[in-house]
Write a protein that holds these residues in place. Structure first.
Motif, PDB file in Angstrom:
ATOM      1  N   THR A 356       0.837  -1.188   0.000  1.00 29.01           N
ATOM      2  CA  THR A 356       0.000   0.000   0.000  1.00 29.01           C
ATOM      3  C   THR A 356       0.876   1.244   0.000  1.00 29.01           C
ATOM      4  O   THR A 356       1.949   1.254   0.626  1.00 29.01           O
ATOM      5  CB  THR A 356      -0.934   0.023   1.232  1.00 29.01           C
ATOM      6  N   PRO A 357       0.465   2.311  -0.678  1.00 30.39           N
ATOM      7  CA  PRO A 357       1.292   3.523  -0.719  1.00 30.39           C
ATOM      8  C   PRO A 357       1.454   4.198   0.634  1.00 30.39           C
ATOM      9  O   PRO A 357       2.296   5.077   0.774  1.00 30.39           O
ATOM     10  CB  PRO A 357       0.547   4.419  -1.713  1.00 30.39           C
ATOM     11  N   ALA A 358       0.651   3.789   1.617  1.00 29.95           N
ATOM     12  CA  ALA A 358       0.825   4.345   2.963  1.00 29.95           C
ATOM     13  C   ALA A 358       2.183   3.970   3.542  1.00 29.95           C
ATOM     14  O   ALA A 358       2.646   4.590   4.515  1.00 29.95           O
ATOM     15  CB  ALA A 358      -0.293   3.859   3.880  1.00 29.95           C
ATOM     16  N   ARG A 359       2.851   2.984   2.940  1.00 27.17           N
ATOM     17  CA  ARG A 359       4.166   2.577   3.426  1.00 27.17           C
ATOM     18  C   ARG A 359       5.263   3.565   3.026  1.00 27.17           C
ATOM     19  O   ARG A 359       6.388   3.475   3.500  1.00 27.17           O
ATOM     20  CB  ARG A 359       4.499   1.174   2.903  1.00 27.17           C
ATOM     21  N   LEU A 360       4.926   4.497   2.142  1.00 22.04           N
ATOM     22  CA  LEU A 360       5.894   5.515   1.724  1.00 22.04           C
ATOM     23  C   LEU A 360       5.851   6.705   2.682  1.00 22.04           C
ATOM     24  O   LEU A 360       4.778   7.232   2.972  1.00 22.04           O
ATOM     25  CB  LEU A 360       5.580   5.998   0.302  1.00 22.04           C
ATOM     26  N   LEU A 488       2.874   5.717  -9.621  1.00 18.92           N
ATOM     27  CA  LEU A 488       2.957   7.149  -9.307  1.00 18.92           C
ATOM     28  C   LEU A 488       3.072   7.936 -10.613  1.00 18.92           C
ATOM     29  O   LEU A 488       4.017   7.737 -11.378  1.00 18.92           O
ATOM     30  CB  LEU A 488       4.187   7.444  -8.437  1.00 18.92           C
ATOM     31  N   ILE A 489       2.112   8.823 -10.857  1.00 15.89           N
ATOM     32  CA  ILE A 489       2.153   9.619 -12.088  1.00 15.89           C
ATOM     33  C   ILE A 489       1.690  11.042 -11.823  1.00 15.89           C
ATOM     34  O   ILE A 489       1.033  11.327 -10.817  1.00 15.89           O
ATOM     35  CB  ILE A 489       1.269   9.008 -13.205  1.00 15.89           C
ATOM     36  N   GLU A 495      -1.511  17.037 -11.651  1.00 18.51           N
ATOM     37  CA  GLU A 495      -1.560  16.695 -10.225  1.00 18.51           C
ATOM     38  C   GLU A 495      -0.857  15.363  -9.977  1.00 18.51           C
ATOM     39  O   GLU A 495      -1.015  14.411 -10.743  1.00 18.51           O
ATOM     40  CB  GLU A 495      -3.021  16.579  -9.772  1.00 18.51           C
ATOM     41  N   ALA A 496      -0.105  15.302  -8.879  1.00 16.97           N
ATOM     42  CA  ALA A 496       0.570  14.058  -8.515  1.00 16.97           C
ATOM     43  C   ALA A 496      -0.464  13.071  -7.986  1.00 16.97           C
ATOM     44  O   ALA A 496      -1.336  13.429  -7.186  1.00 16.97           O
ATOM     45  CB  ALA A 496       1.636  14.337  -7.459  1.00 16.97           C
ATOM     46  N   SER A 497      -0.357  11.801  -8.429  1.00 16.77           N
ATOM     47  CA  SER A 497      -1.333  10.800  -7.998  1.00 16.77           C
ATOM     48  C   SER A 497      -0.687   9.420  -7.977  1.00 16.77           C
ATOM     49  O   SER A 497       0.346   9.182  -8.597  1.00 16.77           O
ATOM     50  CB  SER A 497      -2.545  10.791  -8.931  1.00 16.77           C
ATOM     51  N   TRP A 498      -1.328   8.509  -7.224  1.00 20.12           N
ATOM     52  CA  TRP A 498      -0.923   7.108  -7.195  1.00 20.12           C
ATOM     53  C   TRP A 498      -2.131   6.276  -7.584  1.00 20.12           C
ATOM     54  O   TRP A 498      -3.137   6.258  -6.877  1.00 20.12           O
ATOM     55  CB  TRP A 498      -0.427   6.687  -5.808  1.00 20.12           C
TER      56      TRP A 498
END
Length: 522
Positions: A356-360, A488-489, A495-498
């Motif tokens: 999950t991106p929460a790990r970043l 991640l784009i 806008e930055a997004s995952w």
């Protein structure tokens, strides 16, 4: 049996469809002869009761004299982000054929009127393979990705296999020698893709018939991968009751109601002439009531004259009536019992780290000092304030060729702060400045820009993943960053997004790129 007029066949073929393309061609064919069509199903997850939607519609096609081919799309199953490993494809195809034939028998559809074919029976031929190459020479990456948007799993960096999927489905129409393809309305983009590209190969444009999607028990689309959304064809009567009891069925709600939708698209079309949909109720609650037309049932439910619990009980009866012959056949045939376990072997419980991106650990930082690396012309050495009591971090970035030294001074940036420290040309770097980046036609790099009112150390979250905790250090051996970075784009609005979810500061404000659009972040 009385031969139907073409208008009667047309009405049978099109009734309850969500949409169809090629109406004039359909009428023209029916005036001369019976229609030929195919329905394909990718052999991935276990078929559920939602499959009665297309299967009951096949009954309409057969009653209209249509020549129907059922395609077990084993190769498609693999190409769809490799949902089914090669070693299980043959077993799952056998299971699909067995269970769907059992479904057809349960609603009294004679199998001799149908053709069954496996995708790899013809999709590996020389002619088909050459047509794939021909198609790949005219199809754009944009169109292939767009066509599969509702069917193939979408990621920022799609596998080539997923981009091939729509083209294969289009070619199936030609190689199965049909007039029409039947599928769910979620296939619409693939159907319009086929209408555009088959003529470019010199092949005829086909008719496309689309069934509405039956909502799942929890709302939205019924899916094999979402256990709570569907009833398996081999579920026991007790399990059917349990799942229906939990199903979303809001009083008076007729727009997002999987129970009502199942009644409309499966139960009613299968009722014999003179039969009605029966709702059993005690005298205390108005007694039993019958509805000869679906519209009457829907109207009564909208007016709350039928309670959700009574509707569920009624649908439960009809579902079990459909499933009883299927359960019996699989319970009494040892080969079928064995096939289920081989095609879908029980998964051994294992502890899996959730990706999950929460790990970043992403934070806003301020560059308070910057200089060129003495031993590398392309590298900057930055001192970046991340609001830590230990002081600013040293981070090395390869930005010399893209951002001037003056632009780097006192710049607010976005930093990935929990990478394992790495030594770059003798200087240890303790993080990464996140940038929008594109390699072609000319390499361009822009550091992401936080909102003007951001402060050093402010945490950046991914919308929808606010509650997770970042790793202390991302384990480089498990390539957690590399796997998450793939989605991640910077989107088309800058806008930055995952994976479609925006990166936001604590105040809910977006991170942006100055000029780059639809590019990766790294």
């Amino acid at each position: 049996m009385v031969e139907l007029k073409w208008e009667e066949k047309y009405n049978l073929i099109t009734r309850n469809l969500g949409e169809w393309l090629g109406d004039e061609k359909l009428k023209s064919i029916l005036k001369k002869r019976d229609l030929k069509l195919y329905w394909g199903t990718a052999t991935t997850g276990k078929p559920h009761i939602g499959y009665f939607g297309p299967v009951s519609k096949i009954a309409d096609f057969l009653n209209a004299g249509t020549e129907v081919t059922i395609l077990f799309a084993d190769l498609h199953a693999y190409l769809d982000n490799m949902k089914a490993p090669w070693e299980l494809l043959e077993l799952r195809t056998q299971y699909y054929e067995a269970i769907i034939k059992t479904m057809l028998r349960s609603i009294n559809i004679p199998l001799e009127k149908l053709k069954f074919i496996k995708g790899t029976d013809y999709q590996l031929s020389k002619a088909y393979t050459l047509d794939i190459y021909r198609l790949s020479s005219v199809v754009t990456e944009h169109d292939a990705k767009k066509a599969g948007a509702e069917v193939v799993k979408q990621v920022a960096n799609p596998l080539l296999s997923g981009l091939l999927y729509p083209g294969l489905q289009a070619l199936d129409e030609q190689y199965l020698e049909v007039d029409a393809q039947f599928g769910g309305i979620d296939q619409r983009k693939i159907f319009t893709f086929s209408e555009k590209y088959l003529p470019l190969l010199g092949y005829e444009k086909r008719i496309h018939l689309m069934n509405p999607m039956i909502p799942g028990l929890a709302g939205s689309k019924m899916s094999s991968s979402e256990e709570d959304s569907k009833i398996d064809l081999l579920d026991s009567a007790a399990m059917v009751k349990k799942k229906l009891k939990k199903a979303f069925c809001e009083p008076g709600n007729i727009s997002d109601n999987g129970i009502l939708s199942f009644a409309k698209h499966v139960i009613y079309p299968l009722l014999k002439e003179g039969e009605s949909f029966n709702v059993q109720r005690t005298a205390e609650f108005g007694g039993c009531i019958s509805f000869d037309k679906y519209e009457n049932l829907e109207s009564a439910f909208a007016k709350e004259e039928v309670h959700p619990g009574d509707l569920k009980n009624a649908v439960e009866f009809y579902i079990n009536k459909l499933l009883d012959p299927i359960r019996k056949e699989f319970e009494t045939d040892p080969k079928l019992k064995s096939l289920v376990n081989k095609a879908y072997p029980p998964q051994k419980p294992k502890v899996v780290e959730e990706l999950t991106p929460a790990r970043l650990d992403i934070r806003v930082g301020k560059i308070i000092e910057v200089s060129k690396h003495p031993d590398a012309d392309s590298l900057y050495i930055e001192k970046i304030d991340l609001g830590e009591t230990s002081g600013p971090r040293t981070i090395v970035s390869g930005l010399v060729n893209y951002i001037s030294l003056e632009e780097m001074k006192n710049r607010m940036v976005v930093v990935l702060a929990n990478l394992k420290p790495a030594t770059l040309r003798g200087v240890q770097s303790h993080g990464m400045v996140l940038c929008a980046s594109v390699d072609e036609p000319v390499k361009q790099v822009e550091p992401l820009r936080p909102p003007l009112n951001s402060k050093p150390g402010e945490k950046v979250i991914i919308d929808g993943y606010e509650n997770g905790l970042p790793d202390d250090i991302l384990n480089p051996k498990k390539k957690i960053w590399e796997k998450l970075q793939a989605d991640l784009i910077v989107n088309g609005s800058g806008e930055a997004s995952w994976n479609g979810n925006l990166l936001l500061t604590a105040n809910g404000e977006k991170l942006i790129a100055d000029s780059l659009r639809n590019v990766t972040i790294k």
